[in-house]
Design a protein around this motif. Sequence first.
Motif, PDB file in Angstrom:
ATOM      1  N   ILE A 138       0.372  -1.911   0.188  1.00 19.63           N
ATOM      2  CA  ILE A 138       0.134  -0.077  -0.449  1.00 19.63           C
ATOM      3  C   ILE A 138       0.986   1.173  -0.328  1.00 19.63           C
ATOM      4  O   ILE A 138       0.361   2.468  -0.985  1.00 19.63           O
ATOM      5  CB  ILE A 138      -1.349  -0.024   1.409  1.00 19.63           C
ATOM      6  CG1 ILE A 138      -1.403  -1.391   1.102  1.00 19.63           C
ATOM      7  CG2 ILE A 138      -1.602   1.366   1.457  1.00 19.63           C
ATOM      8  CD1 ILE A 138      -3.114  -1.079   2.421  1.00 19.63           C
ATOM      9  N   ASP A 169       2.983   5.246   1.393  1.00 16.85           N
ATOM     10  CA  ASP A 169       1.907   5.953   1.208  1.00 16.85           C
ATOM     11  C   ASP A 169       1.953   7.266  -0.601  1.00 16.85           C
ATOM     12  O   ASP A 169       3.418   7.633  -0.279  1.00 16.85           O
ATOM     13  CB  ASP A 169       3.266   7.067   2.687  1.00 16.85           C
ATOM     14  CG  ASP A 169       2.201   7.768   2.212  1.00 16.85           C
ATOM     15  OD1 ASP A 169       1.759   7.782   2.650  1.00 16.85           O
ATOM     16  OD2 ASP A 169       3.320   8.685   3.173  1.00 16.85           O
ATOM     17  N   THR A 170       1.010   7.229  -0.761  1.00 26.25           N
ATOM     18  CA  THR A 170       0.663   7.888  -1.887  1.00 26.25           C
ATOM     19  C   THR A 170       0.082   8.773  -1.425  1.00 26.25           C
ATOM     20  O   THR A 170       0.096  10.241  -2.194  1.00 26.25           O
ATOM     21  CB  THR A 170      -0.110   6.487  -2.339  1.00 26.25           C
ATOM     22  OG1 THR A 170      -1.170   6.244  -2.640  1.00 26.25           O
ATOM     23  CG2 THR A 170       0.573   5.142  -3.274  1.00 26.25           C
ATOM     24  N   ASN A 184      -3.031  11.034  -1.207  1.00 25.04           N
ATOM     25  CA  ASN A 184      -3.692  11.352  -1.641  1.00 25.04           C
ATOM     26  C   ASN A 184      -3.693  11.412  -3.228  1.00 25.04           C
ATOM     27  O   ASN A 184      -4.434  12.091  -3.619  1.00 25.04           O
ATOM     28  CB  ASN A 184      -5.473  12.614  -0.712  1.00 25.04           C
ATOM     29  CG  ASN A 184      -6.644  12.195  -1.097  1.00 25.04           C
ATOM     30  OD1 ASN A 184      -6.515  11.265  -1.325  1.00 25.04           O
ATOM     31  ND2 ASN A 184      -7.166  13.058  -1.246  1.00 25.04           N
ATOM     32  N   LYS A 185      -2.838  11.232  -3.754  1.00 24.01           N
ATOM     33  CA  LYS A 185      -2.836  10.548  -4.888  1.00 24.01           C
ATOM     34  C   LYS A 185      -4.013  10.443  -5.559  1.00 24.01           C
ATOM     35  O   LYS A 185      -4.159   8.928  -5.323  1.00 24.01           O
ATOM     36  CB  LYS A 185      -1.384  10.224  -5.479  1.00 24.01           C
ATOM     37  CG  LYS A 185      -0.237  11.141  -6.229  1.00 24.01           C
ATOM     38  CD  LYS A 185       1.042  10.318  -6.628  1.00 24.01           C
ATOM     39  CE  LYS A 185       0.965  10.479  -8.091  1.00 24.01           C
ATOM     40  NZ  LYS A 185       1.837   9.530  -7.901  1.00 24.01           N
ATOM     41  N   HIS A 186      -4.462  10.473  -7.182  1.00 19.83           N
ATOM     42  CA  HIS A 186      -5.381   9.864  -7.848  1.00 19.83           C
ATOM     43  C   HIS A 186      -4.777   9.814  -8.820  1.00 19.83           C
ATOM     44  O   HIS A 186      -3.788  10.643  -9.546  1.00 19.83           O
ATOM     45  CB  HIS A 186      -6.819  11.389  -7.867  1.00 19.83           C
ATOM     46  CG  HIS A 186      -7.821  10.762  -6.665  1.00 19.83           C
ATOM     47  ND1 HIS A 186      -6.478  11.645  -5.543  1.00 19.83           N
ATOM     48  CD2 HIS A 186      -8.808  10.328  -5.826  1.00 19.83           C
ATOM     49  CE1 HIS A 186      -8.188  10.665  -4.579  1.00 19.83           C
ATOM     50  NE2 HIS A 186      -9.199  10.542  -5.293  1.00 19.83           N
ATOM     51  N   ASN A 225      -8.552   6.980  -7.077  1.00 18.94           N
ATOM     52  CA  ASN A 225      -7.540   6.652  -5.802  1.00 18.94           C
ATOM     53  C   ASN A 225      -6.162   5.653  -5.317  1.00 18.94           C
ATOM     54  O   ASN A 225      -7.074   4.451  -5.545  1.00 18.94           O
ATOM     55  CB  ASN A 225      -8.711   6.622  -4.274  1.00 18.94           C
ATOM     56  CG  ASN A 225      -7.385   7.727  -2.908  1.00 18.94           C
ATOM     57  OD1 ASN A 225      -6.312   7.221  -2.857  1.00 18.94           O
ATOM     58  ND2 ASN A 225      -8.143   7.782  -1.772  1.00 18.94           N
ATOM     59  N   ALA A 237      -4.132   5.470  -3.681  1.00 17.26           N
ATOM     60  CA  ALA A 237      -4.201   4.198  -2.320  1.00 17.26           C
ATOM     61  C   ALA A 237      -5.443   3.063  -2.092  1.00 17.26           C
ATOM     62  O   ALA A 237      -4.766   1.749  -1.681  1.00 17.26           O
ATOM     63  CB  ALA A 237      -4.106   5.046  -1.349  1.00 17.26           C
ATOM     64  N   SER A 238      -6.134   3.725  -2.104  1.00 17.64           N
ATOM     65  CA  SER A 238      -7.871   2.911  -2.506  1.00 17.64           C
ATOM     66  C   SER A 238      -7.223   1.488  -3.613  1.00 17.64           C
ATOM     67  O   SER A 238      -7.740   0.607  -3.239  1.00 17.64           O
ATOM     68  CB  SER A 238      -8.707   3.025  -2.822  1.00 17.64           C
ATOM     69  OG  SER A 238      -8.920   4.314  -1.778  1.00 17.64           O
ATOM     70  N   ASN A 247      -4.222   0.014  -4.584  1.00 18.75           N
ATOM     71  CA  ASN A 247      -2.941  -0.135  -3.946  1.00 18.75           C
ATOM     72  C   ASN A 247      -3.760  -1.718  -2.822  1.00 18.75           C
ATOM     73  O   ASN A 247      -3.077  -2.490  -3.476  1.00 18.75           O
ATOM     74  CB  ASN A 247      -1.720   0.154  -3.240  1.00 18.75           C
ATOM     75  CG  ASN A 247      -0.854   1.047  -4.537  1.00 18.75           C
ATOM     76  OD1 ASN A 247      -1.506   0.670  -6.115  1.00 18.75           O
ATOM     77  ND2 ASN A 247      -0.139   2.085  -4.302  1.00 18.75           N
ATOM     78  N   THR A 248      -4.709  -0.638  -2.470  1.00 18.10           N
ATOM     79  CA  THR A 248      -5.343  -1.313  -1.390  1.00 18.10           C
ATOM     80  C   THR A 248      -5.792  -2.736  -1.619  1.00 18.10           C
ATOM     81  O   THR A 248      -6.435  -4.280  -0.782  1.00 18.10           O
ATOM     82  CB  THR A 248      -6.092  -0.506  -0.422  1.00 18.10           C
ATOM     83  OG1 THR A 248      -5.374   0.460   0.552  1.00 18.10           O
ATOM     84  CG2 THR A 248      -6.546  -1.142   0.905  1.00 18.10           C
ATOM     85  N   ASN A 304      -3.565  -5.659  -2.880  1.00 19.36           N
ATOM     86  CA  ASN A 304      -2.404  -5.866  -1.525  1.00 19.36           C
ATOM     87  C   ASN A 304      -3.672  -6.956  -0.900  1.00 19.36           C
ATOM     88  O   ASN A 304      -3.240  -8.186  -0.487  1.00 19.36           O
ATOM     89  CB  ASN A 304      -2.099  -4.825  -0.369  1.00 19.36           C
ATOM     90  CG  ASN A 304      -1.509  -5.015   0.594  1.00 19.36           C
ATOM     91  OD1 ASN A 304      -2.894  -5.599   1.710  1.00 19.36           O
ATOM     92  ND2 ASN A 304      -0.546  -5.705   0.486  1.00 19.36           N
TER      93      ASN A 304
END
Lengths: 398, 401
Positions: A264, A266-267, A269-271, A286, A288-289, A291-292, A295
């Motif tokens: 995940i 630390d990205t 709030n990058k879109h 998003n 982070a989403s 990658n979540t 992951n």
Amino acid sequence: MAVAPIVALEIGTSKVVALVGEMREHGNIMVTGIGNHEALGVRKGEIVDFENAGMCVRAALAQAEETSKVSIARVHLAVSGGHIQSVTNRGTVPIMNPDREITEDDVDQVMDVARAVQLNPDREVLHTICQHYCIDGQEMVIRPEGMEGAQLSLDMLLFHGLRSRLQNAIKVVGSMQVDVEDVAFSGLCSALSVLTGEQKKAGAIIIDFGAGTTDYLVNANNIMATGGALGVGGDHITNDIGMAFNIPRLQAEALKCKYGCALIGDTGNKHVSLPAEAGFQGCKVNLASLNTVINARCDEIFSMIRNKIESECSMHQVGAGVVLTGGGAHLKEVRDLASKVFEMPCTIGKPRNVSGLATTTHGTEYATCCGLVQYGFKTAVRQESSSMLGRWLKDLLR
Amino acid sequence: MSCRVCVIGLGGSGNKVVERMSGIAQDGLSVVAINTDARALEETSASMKMQIAPSLTNGLGAGGDSEVGRKAAQEDIVKITALCMDVSLVVLVVGLGGGTGTGGAPVILEAARQAGAMTLCFATLPFSFEGVQRKAQADRAVPLLNKVADALILIPNDRLSEFVGEAEVSESFDKVNRVLAKGVSSIAKMLIQPGFINLDFSDLCKVVRSSGGICTFGYGQGQGKNRAQDALSELLNGPLVDGGEVLSSARSLLVSIVGGDDLTLKDISSVMASVTASVSSSCNVSMGTVVDSAWKGKLGVTVVTSEKWISGDTEEQSVDVVLDAVEAEGVHESFDDRIDTRKQAASTAKSTRKKKAARMQEKLTIKQAGMDRFKGAAPSILDGEDGDIPTYIRRGIRLEK
């Protein structure tokens, strides 16, 4: 050249690959022809649409014939799918010889006994692989011939799968007027082409992270300890992404390949933006989403494999760590995730001892086919030198 | 036909709930606060107050002893019976765990019954931070209440703790009381006012009885153009409905819609459509509509659901059932073995519950589109879960969009 070129065919979930290889010195493989076609009608390594799958196989074979300038009449087929499982069976025979010396006949007999496993009638044995002999309680014997004892046991690792699903794959090839010479579990083939001798000795877990299936195989204690396949793979990651962000498959796949990351991280709030295309109005996702989602799926696959392996053998016997191969190994940071889950080093494994046409393109996704060519040659050579089936399997897979 | 309803708040927490209700008193609805503690009673602003057994307790309250509470109620039984005369429905609101409420509630309900009234009892179960003793006292009272009340609605306060959040103790009790007051008044209103499609006490009893008397309720209110949607979202976000989760597991459901003269058929159908969409097909739904001119431009929805309450008690019960079955088979075991069986049975009971939860999860996800990718192939079952469902859904990970 005594041995004719071997054609390896893999009907994968994302692609159908046909590889024509010739045997060169020191077990090296020279790839002389390659056919590659996007797979249709295959889900999770199993054929669901006969007609479309057949068309893809035909296209791949035709392309391989064209590049290698040979006509293909026989192929080796790699199979996978969540139905493939392994089981270890111990067979025991008494030594009848008056002087108690173990002869070749005893070894053959114990092999037959160890191989005779009661399986469900709908299942078929794919491979039988000798692990260790045991003489009167003395474990880990590798060559029992000539030794003395009252009782000889043999541990045999068997791979088996659902007959109907295996037959489906064979039938698709058969409908092309091409014979299937041999069928091999794709995880086994990948191990063959990717693992070095050192890795095999030290113990290694090979994970072939494919599109529809994830195959795994464990070498521990200098033997093949266990293996199997899960019916989940990169295709599921794409599907998860599609569902999470409500986007079509094509975009989900592009998103996964271009931006997806197994950790995940630390990205912020990058879109990332997906451009609009015909039938798709474009959207922002998003990171982070994204990658979540990836992951969660990868972590689940690896954890599940770890659990399966741990139920069969100890992780301490795996010294060389995890070797990742297959198309899924291209996923960013998947190596770091695997080493986190398995708590051991992880490397990306590419086919070794292969040269020729595919050199420029070969990467982790050709591991199975390269291994299957090697498998084909090894079986052919052994069959020439010795008629005993068990012998070559044993030597081949050691 | 006039229907008289008397709402009785018994004990400290019962008083506080009815205090909040006295503002909404209306024709046919009287609100009474009953307590042993004179000072607490003095503080409440309820319109009608009654102190019971001042001599027994010296006006100091029951001191958390339910036996004292029981005796106090019995001492003044005549006064209480008089209160319930000519009343068709007595709604008793009580917070279980204390003295007056826990001990007095069964007595009052019995008296109301004798006087010819139907009885509906709202009882809260104490927060877990209130201690084991209060919980045990409350648990002992529940079967007694179940016996004498025509309908019993139990509200475990712990279920409200998420809704209460980080509030201080006094504030959290206050919030709970407000939720209760809203629920009690909305249900009382539903029963008092005649509607187009009428719901009466027998409908409520049917719902409540089908769950063995244990059920929960939700309430939502909306105003203006989007009143139906607003009311629904308030209802589904309500602390007791658990985000609509309770609805999906309900076995029977009572829906009451209150609106002004301008209540349209569209309002009703949109409310009913969303409510029925979230319940299972086997659920028995009854509905009623009330038109009240004071509600012009507004819309209120009240639901009462029967639910199989999963508490420690039910688990033990199922253990006993399994155990009985084992014994019935004629298996003779030593005492230790028996304990093992009990444990096993407990774990099976637990695991079936777990499985149930997993099934519900699957049901939820099947609604989502996008699974057709794996339609033709056999599902990938991984450790009992459907691997084709995205992991993030099965793990319950929330995504930022």
